[in-house]
Design an enzyme around this catalytic site. Structure first.
Site, PDB file in Angstrom:
ATOM      1  N   LYS A  86      -3.413  -8.116   2.428  1.00  0.00           N
ATOM      2  CA  LYS A  86      -2.142  -7.579   2.909  1.00  0.00           C
ATOM      3  C   LYS A  86      -1.284  -8.676   3.535  1.00  0.00           C
ATOM      4  CE  LYS A  86      -2.182  -3.202   1.817  1.00  0.00           C
ATOM      5  NZ  LYS A  86      -1.146  -2.638   0.893  1.00  0.00           N
ATOM      6  N   GLY A 112       1.756   4.513  -7.052  1.00  0.00           N
ATOM      7  CA  GLY A 112       0.980   5.314  -6.104  1.00  0.00           C
ATOM      8  C   GLY A 112       1.793   6.467  -5.573  1.00  0.00           C
ATOM      9  N   TYR A 129      -9.243  -6.658   2.942  1.00  0.00           N
ATOM     10  CA  TYR A 129      -8.004  -5.883   2.939  1.00  0.00           C
ATOM     11  C   TYR A 129      -6.939  -6.576   3.782  1.00  0.00           C
ATOM     12  CZ  TYR A 129      -4.878  -1.899   3.836  1.00  0.00           C
ATOM     13  OH  TYR A 129      -3.771  -1.079   3.953  1.00  0.00           O
TER      14      TYR A 129
END
Length: 263
Positions: A155, A13, A151
């Site tokens: 995480k 990324g 999410y």
């Protein structure tokens, strides 16, 4: 300057946001960097900007073979691998009642599997001489309403997996840590890196300025968190200064995690 001299890093990324800022900082500190992502145009432009110590490698973190080939590319290009920053990720908006199996699979592939497989394929290159693996987690894994539920849960899994991997790999002198950013002004807030990659520099800059102004009210400190703040944390963990830090979750959020409000 020179805190990463003679080191080689792969940053997933790496074409925007935190990954881009980290690639720029690592190169300034003497590191040779392979930055990966799906936007060839932005990746190649950034690598050219950073000079001979940076290369772009087109990679989709949901494909295991491409993760493995990125590490091989780093070694073929620069002769070794010392640092891995598993930074890539994306999410879809969903709720307990609207979430689909496709949403779950997308989240697992982009946020968790990419980290697990990034660690797996880095080990063969790091086990002889040691190294540093850094995974991008989030304060969403610590607190409610810092991200959607899927999410946040994934995480939290990234942070816990990082701790356990650090225990297992420590005897090989491979340190595994994660960073939990707070509300950082990056393109993920307006649709993620994929959408940002389709927008002009001017459009992204305008959205970023507005976001910074809004996020300045989201922490005890009177300023927004920036990508460079996370990059500095990654530099510390990857450098000799972080040599005795392992299985740690470094929270960088301006104190937001300590706030009582849940908004």
């Amino acid at each position: 300057m020179g805190r990463l001299n003679s080191k080689v890093a792969v940053i997933t990324g790496g074409t925007s946001g935190i990954g881009e800022a980290t690639a720029e900082l690592f190169v300034k500190e003497g590191c040779k960097v392979v930055l990966t992502g799906r936007s060839r145009e932005k990746g190649e432009a950034l690598a050219n900007k950073l000079g001979e110590n940076a290369r772009y490698y087109a990679m989709d973190v949901t494909k295991e073979e491409e993760i493995a080939s990125a590490f091989q590319f780093a070694c073929d290009t620069f002769g070794q691998l010392d640092i891995v920053f598993n930074n890539a990720g994306a999410s879809r908006a969903s709720t307990l009642e609207t979430i689909t199996k496709d949403d779950i699979q997308f989240g697992v592939d982009t946020l968790l599997s990419s980290v697990i497989l990034g660690i797996k394929h880095a080990i063969p290159y790091l086990k002889d001489n040691g190294g540093s693996i850094i995974n991008n987690a989030s304060i969403a894994g610590h607190r409610y309403r810092q991200g959607n539920l899927l999410y946040s849960g994934l995480k939290a899994a990234v942070a816990h997996y990082s701790r356990l991997a650090g225990v297992e790999l420590g005897p090989l002198n491979i340190r595994v840590n994660c960073i939990s950013p707070g509300a950082i002004a990056t393109p993920i807030f307006w649709g993620g890196s994929q959408r940002a990659n389709t927008m002009s520099e001017e459009e992204n800059a305008t959205k970023l300025k507005k976001l910074q102004d809004n996020l300045a009210n989201a922490t005890p400190l009177p300023s927004a968190g920036l990508a460079i703040d996370i990059a500095n944390g990654a530099l510390f963990l990857a450098s000799e200064e972080g040599r005795f830090i392992n299985s740690h979750d470094l929270v960088i959020d301006g104190g937001r995690i300590a706030m009582f409000n849940e908004g």
